[in-house]
Design a protein around this motif. Structure first.
Motif, PDB file in Angstrom:
ATOM      1  N   GLU A 271       0.831  -1.216   0.000  1.00  0.00           N
ATOM      2  CA  GLU A 271       0.000   0.000   0.000  1.00  0.00           C
ATOM      3  C   GLU A 271       0.859   1.257   0.000  1.00  0.00           C
ATOM      4  N   MET A 272       1.968   1.210   0.738  1.00  0.00           N
ATOM      5  CA  MET A 272       2.862   2.375   0.757  1.00  0.00           C
ATOM      6  C   MET A 272       3.472   2.624  -0.622  1.00  0.00           C
ATOM      7  N   LYS A 274       2.266   1.784  -3.404  1.00  0.00           N
ATOM      8  CA  LYS A 274       1.246   2.151  -4.374  1.00  0.00           C
ATOM      9  C   LYS A 274       0.824   3.615  -4.231  1.00  0.00           C
ATOM     10  N   ASP A 275       1.114   4.238  -3.080  1.00  0.00           N
ATOM     11  CA  ASP A 275       0.696   5.623  -2.820  1.00  0.00           C
ATOM     12  C   ASP A 275       1.437   6.586  -3.765  1.00  0.00           C
ATOM     13  N   PRO A 276       0.731   7.300  -4.624  1.00  0.00           N
ATOM     14  CA  PRO A 276       1.404   8.206  -5.576  1.00  0.00           C
ATOM     15  C   PRO A 276       2.019   9.452  -4.922  1.00  0.00           C
ATOM     16  N   ASP A 277       1.586   9.772  -3.711  1.00  0.00           N
ATOM     17  CA  ASP A 277       2.095  10.976  -3.042  1.00  0.00           C
ATOM     18  C   ASP A 277       3.420  10.731  -2.327  1.00  0.00           C
ATOM     19  N   TYR A 278       3.843   9.459  -2.287  1.00  0.00           N
ATOM     20  CA  TYR A 278       5.073   9.153  -1.563  1.00  0.00           C
ATOM     21  C   TYR A 278       6.152   8.749  -2.552  1.00  0.00           C
ATOM     22  N   ARG A 279       7.289   9.385  -2.406  1.00  0.00           N
ATOM     23  CA  ARG A 279       8.423   9.088  -3.276  1.00  0.00           C
ATOM     24  C   ARG A 279       9.460   8.278  -2.490  1.00  0.00           C
TER      25      ARG A 279
END
Length: 467
Positions: A271-272, A274-279
């Motif tokens: 899930e982490m 897959k998160d688009p806001d996290y690089r």
């Protein structure tokens, strides 16, 4: 049920008694029929019997005037039977004799003839038979004496009243015998049907999972002993089944928890990522991928254990045996474990008295079994435990795995090789299916070997394998 069995037994006894009487009457009737109607010689008076011979001998007597004589065939028959003859007139005087012994009387009164015929034997060995012949209104009598020790004659005197009394007494005795038989049958039926009813009731209770114990006595003593043994065995099996069911439930709970934990980690990292806001940095990606890989491998190992133990239990696994040097195989297993970073600082020693011990084994399965046993010694003991792995060949191949760790309590020792069992020494470091020891035992036994464990709390554990 008891009443029905008793009645049935009494009916059977009555039937047997009536059947025996009927058979006896039938045999008597058959003998009479064979003698009188069927004309079977075996049941008839023999044609050449002394009585028959005497009656028929009148045909050999020839009367010429007042001088009787006998034909030549008659003389031959008398000689062949070692017999003599006297022919008498109506007054009992002798008219003719042939082969008569010396001293024989020449005249007889009627009473003397009767006495001689019924009771008296001449010279103690000669039996006299009487016949008669009538010619031209005159009656002639003749005496034939046969010298033969095998010929005996007895007369029985009775009157009809006495005979009826005997038959009556015999009937009373027969009725008494039948009553005694029925009485004995009744008491025997009580002795037989009572334990039989207990047996039937016990079997019904066993069918309803009710266990019982009866005192073995009487004719069914051995049967009662076997029923008691069966009851005890079923009770023990039921207790073992319930214990195994409890272990399964605990195992399912533990294994579910062990699988959910790595699945939760895999799901969280996925899930982490897959998160688009996290690089993610490259190092983070590698770290998370490594965790996901380890968790996936763990789940794979658990599933493989489940599959392998099922196949071993159901005898569905085909061994891929080939010639293998067990010394090299065990040394490689120890080296692989020591090279694992988690166990790099553990003290494991390998000892072999020979450098070449060949055997036909499935190398992959044997490797799995030995690895499980050594791994079990590592995870159930402290980091400073010392483990010795030995192999030698005498009459059989002996493999030993010994540690100086915590040991195993006696109440747990018998459960070590049970499926789904996890010992109390298991800590957080031990994650797995709980099938490792059971799988190891099944693999050894599939190779025709034996495995035994010896341990004492606080003094370490020794596992002996023989192939």
């Amino acid at each position: 049920m008891k009443w029905k069995l008793t009645v049935r037994y009494l009916i059977s006894v009555v039937f047997v008694v009536i059947f025996i009487i009927f058979i006896n009457l039938f045999l008597m009737l058959a003998l009479f029929t064979a003698r009188s109607v069927l004309n079977i010689p075996f049941f008839q008076e023999e044609e050449n019997s002394p009585e028959q011979f005497t009656r028929q001998f009148q045909e050999q007597i020839v009367i010429s005037g007042d001088a009787p004589t006998i034909a030549d065939p008659g003389k031959e028959e008398l000689s062949s039977r070692n017999a003599w003859i006297q022919i008498l007139d109506e007054t009992g005087k002798e008219l003719f004799s042939y082969r008569a012994p010396e001293g024989l009387k020449k005249s007889y009164t009627p009473s003397e003839i009767v006495q001689m015929y019924k009771y008296k034997e001449v010279n103690g060995e000669t039996t006299v038979f009487v016949g008669d012949k009538k010619v031209d209104g005159r009656a002639y009598s003749y005496l034939i004496g046969m010298e033969n020790r095998n010929i005996n004659r007895y007369f029985i005197l009775y009157d009809n009243q006495s005979l009826f009394g005997m038959v009556k007494a015999g009937g009373i005795v027969l009725v008494i015998d039948i009553l005694i038989t029925l009485l004995i049958g009744y008491f025997l039926s009580k002795q037989l049907t009572k334990p039989l009813y207990t047996l039937i009731d016990g079997i019904k209770r066993l069918a309803s999972n009710e266990y019982f114990h009866a005192r073995p006595t009487g004719v069914f003593k051995q049967v009662f002993s076997n029923i008691n043994h069966l009851s005890n065995q079923l009770k023990a099996n039921e207790s073992e089944r319930k214990k195994l069911d409890r272990m399964k439930e605990e195992w399912v709970t533990n294994i579910s928890h062990d699988i959910k934990t790595p699945l939760a980690s895999i799901q969280g990292f996925a899930e982490m990522m897959k998160d688009p806001d996290y690089r993610f940095t490259e190092d983070e990606i590698r770290e998370y991928a490594d965790i996901i890989e380890k968790k996936s491998l763990y789940i794979k190992e658990v599933i493989e254990d489940l599959s392998l133990t099922t196949r071993l239990k159901n005898k569905e696994l085909t061994l891929n045996k080939k010639a293998t040097n067990l010394v090299v195989l065990l040394r490689d297993i120890v080296i692989d474990i020591v090279n694992d970073p988690k166990y790099a600082k553990r003290h494991i020693e390998f000892h072999a008295k020979q450098e070449h011990i060949p055997a036909e084994v499935d190398e992959i399965l044997v490797r799995r079994a030995i690895h499980n046993l050594i791994y079990n010694a590592l995870v159930h003991n402290d980091a400073n435990v010392k483990i010795d792995v030995r192999i030698e060949k005498t009459d059989r191949i002996h493999i030993g795995i010994q540690d100086n760790g915590k040991g195993i309590r006696k109440e747990e020792l018998d459960k070590i090789f049970d499926r789904y069992y996890r010992g109390t020494n298991t800590g957080d470091a031990h994650k797995g299916s709980g099938l490792g020891m059971a799988i190891a035992k099944d693999i050894i036994q599939e190779h025709g070997g034996e495995i035994a464990i010896h341990s004492e709390a606080g003094r370490g554990t020794t596992i002996d394998i023989q192939l």
